[in-house]
Design a protein around this motif. Structure first.
Motif, PDB file in Angstrom:
ATOM      1  N   MET A  10      -2.345  20.562 -11.610  1.00  0.00           N
ATOM      2  CA  MET A  10      -3.455  19.923 -12.307  1.00  0.00           C
ATOM      3  C   MET A  10      -4.654  20.843 -12.476  1.00  0.00           C
ATOM      4  O   MET A  10      -5.434  20.671 -13.412  1.00  0.00           O
ATOM      5  N   ASN A  13      -5.187  25.164 -15.122  1.00  0.00           N
ATOM      6  CA  ASN A  13      -4.262  25.098 -16.249  1.00  0.00           C
ATOM      7  C   ASN A  13      -4.667  26.017 -17.394  1.00  0.00           C
ATOM      8  O   ASN A  13      -3.971  26.083 -18.417  1.00  0.00           O
ATOM      9  N   ARG A 211     -10.533  10.471 -12.179  1.00  0.00           N
ATOM     10  CA  ARG A 211      -9.637  11.464 -11.586  1.00  0.00           C
ATOM     11  C   ARG A 211     -10.063  12.907 -11.903  1.00  0.00           C
ATOM     12  O   ARG A 211      -9.249  13.778 -12.168  1.00  0.00           O
ATOM     13  N   ASN A 212     -11.363  13.130 -11.814  1.00  0.00           N
ATOM     14  CA  ASN A 212     -11.915  14.474 -11.995  1.00  0.00           C
ATOM     15  C   ASN A 212     -12.352  15.032 -10.642  1.00  0.00           C
ATOM     16  O   ASN A 212     -11.884  14.570  -9.594  1.00  0.00           O
ATOM     17  N   GLU A 240      -5.985  17.017  -5.931  1.00  0.00           N
ATOM     18  CA  GLU A 240      -5.110  16.590  -7.020  1.00  0.00           C
ATOM     19  C   GLU A 240      -5.953  15.891  -8.089  1.00  0.00           C
ATOM     20  O   GLU A 240      -5.892  14.671  -8.265  1.00  0.00           O
ATOM     21  N   TYR A 241      -6.744  16.679  -8.789  1.00  0.00           N
ATOM     22  CA  TYR A 241      -7.622  16.112  -9.816  1.00  0.00           C
ATOM     23  C   TYR A 241      -7.536  16.922 -11.107  1.00  0.00           C
ATOM     24  O   TYR A 241      -7.067  18.058 -11.119  1.00  0.00           O
ATOM     25  N   ARG A 242      -8.014  16.295 -12.188  1.00  0.00           N
ATOM     26  CA  ARG A 242      -8.052  16.953 -13.490  1.00  0.00           C
ATOM     27  C   ARG A 242      -9.462  17.476 -13.726  1.00  0.00           C
ATOM     28  O   ARG A 242     -10.399  16.675 -13.878  1.00  0.00           O
ATOM     29  N   THR A 247     -11.596  25.034 -14.783  1.00  0.00           N
ATOM     30  CA  THR A 247     -11.487  24.711 -13.360  1.00  0.00           C
ATOM     31  C   THR A 247     -12.597  25.353 -12.540  1.00  0.00           C
ATOM     32  O   THR A 247     -13.262  24.694 -11.730  1.00  0.00           O
TER      33      THR A 247
END
Length: 259
Positions: A10, A13, A211-212, A240-242, A247
């Motif tokens: 995640m 990327n 979910r950030n 485990e986040y987006r 990033t």
């Protein structure tokens, strides 16, 4: 002091998977996790870990046909032979990578299915996986996943996971507490963590509801990180986040813990 593992499925990327190991190390991470390593050989993944002095905290056993929408097969009647082959494959990778925790994905239960049959299949497969992994010093983790992101997932609450862990009876079975999933399904995170602390084998984080990065939203992560320290949790915390954007641009929250 919490220790954080970057989730390379995640995060980072912006670059291909093999390059994410170096990116995570450059950002200050000492550990990494990922969903699946199976598109690469064990030797390749082990090399990327070694070159960047990273520890692999966790990955998942083979989940069935992920591209077709399957999300694990441990609870699916009739898939036992495939499940057992997946356990062997996961152990092969874990031994090469030095991984001590494997997450066993349960799978989706169709509407109207015989719930007892799925539960019995899950327990039988869990006992098999635990005994096989136990021969190599590997823990099997059960992770409840929220029904909003993954409708129909077999395992959705911490209480359900711990009941199955207890019924299984194998000492190397632990529960993975993802605060993101747990907050969506049930809340009361601190009390649940304290209640089941001794049987929690891994922790994961992300903001809720988006979910950030864990620096916004309805979950007070600084408080939870202090609680983990107070309880004596010495395992990894999987990120485990987006990321909201690039990033590295969203890692200011991490700086206070990397002094």
């Amino acid at each position: 002091m919490p220790k954080f593992a970057a989730n390379l499925s995640m995060m980072f990327n912006e670059v291909p998977f093999p390059q994410r190991f170096a990116a995570a190390a450059a950002a200050g991470f000492k550990g990494v996790e990922f969903l699946f390593p199976y598109d690469h050989t064990p030797a390749e993944v082990a090399g990327w870990l070694r070159e960047n002095q990273l520890e692999n905290a966790l990955f998942n056993m083979p989940p069935g046909d992920w591209a077709a929408g399957e999300r694990g097969i441990a609870a699916l009647p009739g898939r036992e032979e495939e499940f057992r082959a997946g356990v062997a494959r996961a152990i092969e990778y874990a031994q090469a990578l030095g991984t001590k925790r494997l997450h066993m994905m349960a799978g989706l239960v169709p509407a109207g299915a015989d719930a007892d049959s799925y539960r019995a299949t899950y327990l039988a497969n869990l006992r098999f996986a635990a005994r096989e992994c136990g021969l190599h010093g590997i823990s099997v983790l059960l992770e409840p996943i929220n029904g909003r992101d993954m409708p129909g997932y077999f395992l959705q609450t911490q209480a359900q996971a711990h009941a199955l862990r207890e019924e299984c009876g194998e000492p190397n079975v632990k529960v993975q507490m993802d605060f993101y999933h747990a907050q969506i399904m049930e809340g009361d995170l601190a009390m649940k963590f304290k209640r089941w602390f001794s049987d929690i084998g891994h922790v994961q984080i992300a903001s809720v509801p988006a979910r950030n990065e864990p620096d916004d939203g309805e979950v007070n992560y600084p408080y939870l990180f202090r609680l983990l320290d107070e309880q004596g949790y010495d395992g990894w915390i999987g990120c485990e986040y987006r990321p909201r954007g690039r990033t590295e641009d969203g890692l200011a929250w991490l700086a206070a813990y990397n002094q």
